[in-house]
Design a protein around this motif. Structure first.
Motif, PDB file in Angstrom:
ATOM      1  N   ILE A   1       0.865  -1.181   0.000  1.00 35.51           N
ATOM      2  CA  ILE A   1       0.000   0.000   0.000  1.00 35.51           C
ATOM      3  C   ILE A   1       0.896   1.223   0.000  1.00 35.51           C
ATOM      4  O   ILE A   1       1.844   1.316   0.770  1.00 35.51           O
ATOM      5  N   PHE A   2       0.593   2.129  -0.906  1.00 35.37           N
ATOM      6  CA  PHE A   2       1.340   3.369  -0.969  1.00 35.37           C
ATOM      7  C   PHE A   2       0.351   4.480  -1.246  1.00 35.37           C
ATOM      8  O   PHE A   2      -0.749   4.254  -1.733  1.00 35.37           O
ATOM      9  N   GLY A   3       0.735   5.667  -0.905  1.00 32.70           N
ATOM     10  CA  GLY A   3      -0.089   6.834  -1.180  1.00 32.70           C
ATOM     11  C   GLY A   3       0.777   7.926  -1.750  1.00 32.70           C
ATOM     12  O   GLY A   3       1.973   7.998  -1.474  1.00 32.70           O
ATOM     13  N   VAL A   4       0.151   8.734  -2.584  1.00 33.13           N
ATOM     14  CA  VAL A   4       0.843   9.882  -3.164  1.00 33.13           C
ATOM     15  C   VAL A   4      -0.017  11.124  -2.970  1.00 33.13           C
ATOM     16  O   VAL A   4      -1.240  11.042  -2.895  1.00 33.13           O
ATOM     17  N   ASN A   5       0.625  12.273  -2.902  1.00 36.21           N
ATOM     18  CA  ASN A   5      -0.121  13.522  -2.814  1.00 36.21           C
ATOM     19  C   ASN A   5      -0.497  13.983  -4.227  1.00 36.21           C
ATOM     20  O   ASN A   5      -0.216  13.287  -5.208  1.00 36.21           O
TER      21      ASN A   5
ATOM     22  N   LEU B   1       3.951  12.769  -5.172  1.00 29.25           N
ATOM     23  CA  LEU B   1       5.026  12.456  -4.232  1.00 29.25           C
ATOM     24  C   LEU B   1       4.527  11.468  -3.188  1.00 29.25           C
ATOM     25  O   LEU B   1       3.434  11.628  -2.634  1.00 29.25           O
ATOM     26  N   ILE B   2       5.326  10.470  -2.910  1.00 27.15           N
ATOM     27  CA  ILE B   2       4.941   9.399  -1.992  1.00 27.15           C
ATOM     28  C   ILE B   2       4.843   9.938  -0.569  1.00 27.15           C
ATOM     29  O   ILE B   2       5.750  10.583  -0.068  1.00 27.15           O
ATOM     30  N   ASN B   3       3.704   9.629   0.071  1.00 28.92           N
ATOM     31  CA  ASN B   3       3.524  10.007   1.473  1.00 28.92           C
ATOM     32  C   ASN B   3       3.098   8.830   2.343  1.00 28.92           C
ATOM     33  O   ASN B   3       2.987   8.967   3.551  1.00 28.92           O
TER      34      ASN B   3
ATOM     35  N   THR C   1      11.617   6.184   0.193  1.00 27.86           N
ATOM     36  CA  THR C   1      10.600   6.601  -0.775  1.00 27.86           C
ATOM     37  C   THR C   1       9.892   7.903  -0.441  1.00 27.86           C
ATOM     38  O   THR C   1       9.396   8.570  -1.340  1.00 27.86           O
ATOM     39  N   LYS C   2       9.839   8.268   0.824  1.00 26.33           N
ATOM     40  CA  LYS C   2       9.063   9.440   1.233  1.00 26.33           C
ATOM     41  C   LYS C   2       9.496  10.701   0.489  1.00 26.33           C
ATOM     42  O   LYS C   2      10.674  11.033   0.439  1.00 26.33           O
TER      43      LYS C   2
END
Length: 81
Positions: free
Chosen positions: A6-10, A14-16, A33-34
């Protein structure tokens, strides 16, 4: 605990968020990755346009169900997520 990466981007891509499973699958830590651009930094060039298109649609409220795409691992190999 999720058993999938699971990953999230803004809104800028950009990875958050980068969960433990994403760390295990890609060998990149959360710290690695952040703040990096998911498409530019972790997707192979030949897939970037397609992945970016799905993300752009999602930002506009048009979801794509069950979309799989290849991430690049720390070792430089490809893994489907």
């Amino acid at each position: 605990t999720a058993n999938a990466p699971i990953f999230g981007v803004n809104v800028n891509g950009l990875i958050n968020v980068w969960n433990k499973n994403a760390e295990t699958v890609t060998e990149f830590s959360r710290e690695d990755t952040k703040g990096k651009n998911l498409v530019r930094d972790f997707i192979r060039e030949e897939h970037r346009d397609r992945v970016q298109e799905v993300f752009t649609k999602a930002l506009n409220g048009d979801e794509t169900a069950n979309f799989e795409f290849p991430l690049v691992t720390k070792a430089g190999t490809r893994v489907q997520v």
